[in-house]
Design a protein around this motif. Structure first.
Motif, PDB file in Angstrom:
ATOM      1  N   UNK A 179      38.757  53.466  34.718  1.00 18.96           N
ATOM      2  CA  UNK A 179      38.486  52.657  35.898  1.00 18.96           C
ATOM      3  C   UNK A 179      39.016  51.239  35.669  1.00 18.96           C
ATOM      4  N   UNK A 180      39.615  50.677  36.699  1.00 19.04           N
ATOM      5  CA  UNK A 180      40.105  49.311  36.582  1.00 19.04           C
ATOM      6  C   UNK A 180      39.692  48.522  37.818  1.00 19.04           C
ATOM      7  N   UNK A 181      39.701  47.218  37.679  1.00 19.94           N
ATOM      8  CA  UNK A 181      39.333  46.340  38.788  1.00 19.94           C
ATOM      9  C   UNK A 181      40.368  45.232  38.874  1.00 19.94           C
ATOM     10  N   UNK A 182      40.587  44.736  40.072  1.00 18.74           N
ATOM     11  CA  UNK A 182      41.471  43.593  40.265  1.00 18.74           C
ATOM     12  C   UNK A 182      40.715  42.528  41.041  1.00 18.74           C
ATOM     13  N   UNK A 183      41.075  41.297  40.818  1.00 16.42           N
ATOM     14  CA  UNK A 183      40.413  40.174  41.468  1.00 16.42           C
ATOM     15  C   UNK A 183      41.480  39.270  42.070  1.00 16.42           C
ATOM     16  N   UNK A 184      41.187  38.745  43.234  1.00 18.99           N
ATOM     17  CA  UNK A 184      42.147  37.902  43.936  1.00 18.99           C
ATOM     18  C   UNK A 184      42.270  36.534  43.279  1.00 18.99           C
ATOM     19  N   UNK A 185      41.172  36.066  42.684  1.00 19.19           N
ATOM     20  CA  UNK A 185      41.206  34.748  42.049  1.00 19.19           C
ATOM     21  C   UNK A 185      40.137  34.670  40.959  1.00 19.19           C
ATOM     22  N   UNK A 186      40.110  33.559  40.280  1.00 21.28           N
ATOM     23  CA  UNK A 186      39.192  33.372  39.157  1.00 21.28           C
ATOM     24  C   UNK A 186      37.744  33.350  39.627  1.00 21.28           C
ATOM     25  N   UNK A 187      37.507  32.798  40.795  1.00 28.11           N
ATOM     26  CA  UNK A 187      36.132  32.721  41.303  1.00 28.11           C
ATOM     27  C   UNK A 187      35.549  34.114  41.525  1.00 28.11           C
ATOM     28  N   UNK A 188      36.360  35.020  42.051  1.00 30.07           N
ATOM     29  CA  UNK A 188      35.916  36.406  42.230  1.00 30.07           C
ATOM     30  C   UNK A 188      35.569  37.046  40.885  1.00 30.07           C
ATOM     31  N   UNK A 189      36.431  36.833  39.930  1.00 30.60           N
ATOM     32  CA  UNK A 189      36.190  37.353  38.574  1.00 30.60           C
ATOM     33  C   UNK A 189      34.904  36.774  38.006  1.00 30.60           C
ATOM     34  N   UNK A 190      34.713  35.477  38.174  1.00 27.98           N
ATOM     35  CA  UNK A 190      33.510  34.810  37.679  1.00 27.98           C
ATOM     36  C   UNK A 190      32.260  35.389  38.332  1.00 27.98           C
ATOM     37  N   UNK A 191      32.287  35.589  39.658  1.00 31.37           N
ATOM     38  CA  UNK A 191      31.131  36.172  40.356  1.00 31.37           C
ATOM     39  C   UNK A 191      30.818  37.564  39.815  1.00 31.37           C
ATOM     40  N   UNK A 192      31.860  38.351  39.594  1.00 32.26           N
ATOM     41  CA  UNK A 192      31.642  39.708  39.075  1.00 32.26           C
ATOM     42  C   UNK A 192      31.015  39.666  37.673  1.00 32.26           C
ATOM     43  N   UNK A 193      31.540  38.834  36.817  1.00 33.58           N
ATOM     44  CA  UNK A 193      31.009  38.758  35.441  1.00 33.58           C
ATOM     45  C   UNK A 193      29.555  38.289  35.462  1.00 33.58           C
ATOM     46  N   UNK A 194      29.253  37.321  36.281  1.00 32.63           N
ATOM     47  CA  UNK A 194      27.859  36.822  36.350  1.00 32.63           C
ATOM     48  C   UNK A 194      26.904  37.867  36.929  1.00 32.63           C
ATOM     49  N   UNK A 195      27.419  38.810  37.710  1.00 31.98           N
ATOM     50  CA  UNK A 195      26.564  39.821  38.305  1.00 31.98           C
ATOM     51  C   UNK A 195      26.222  40.949  37.310  1.00 31.98           C
ATOM     52  N   UNK A 196      26.930  40.996  36.206  1.00 31.08           N
ATOM     53  CA  UNK A 196      26.686  42.068  35.241  1.00 31.08           C
ATOM     54  C   UNK A 196      25.422  41.875  34.460  1.00 31.08           C
TER      55      UNK A 196
END
Length: 77
Positions: free
Chosen positions: A60-77
């Motif tokens: 499974x892989x994920x892509x993010x449009x920008x750093x903020x999206x990536x940051x939100x995802x990491x913080x949600x884990x």
């Protein structure tokens, strides 16, 4: 004891048994065992490395449009 003192003591002790071939063989065997490099459990062969890459690329892989999206995802884990 400093390293230099230890070195001197090792050679002094060796000089005491230098005439006894049996003892010298035992010393040599012990030194080889002590100095033998231990295998690193974290090392892997080239084939293992590429096999891991292949397995990861099929997972499974994920892509993010920008750093903020990536940051939100990491913080949600």
């Amino acid at each position: 004891m400093t390293a230099m003192q230890l070195n001197a003591e090792v050679f002094r002790q060796l000089s005491l048994i230098a005439e006894d071939e049996g003892k010298m063989r035992r010393v040599l065997k012990a030194l080889r065992r002590i100095a033998e490099p231990k295998p690193d459990p974290t090392e892997m062969t080239r084939e293992e490395f590429f096999a891991r890459i292949d397995r990861a690329s099929k997972g499974k892989s994920m892509t993010f449009a920008n750093v903020e999206e990536l940051d939100r995802h990491i913080r949600s884990l």
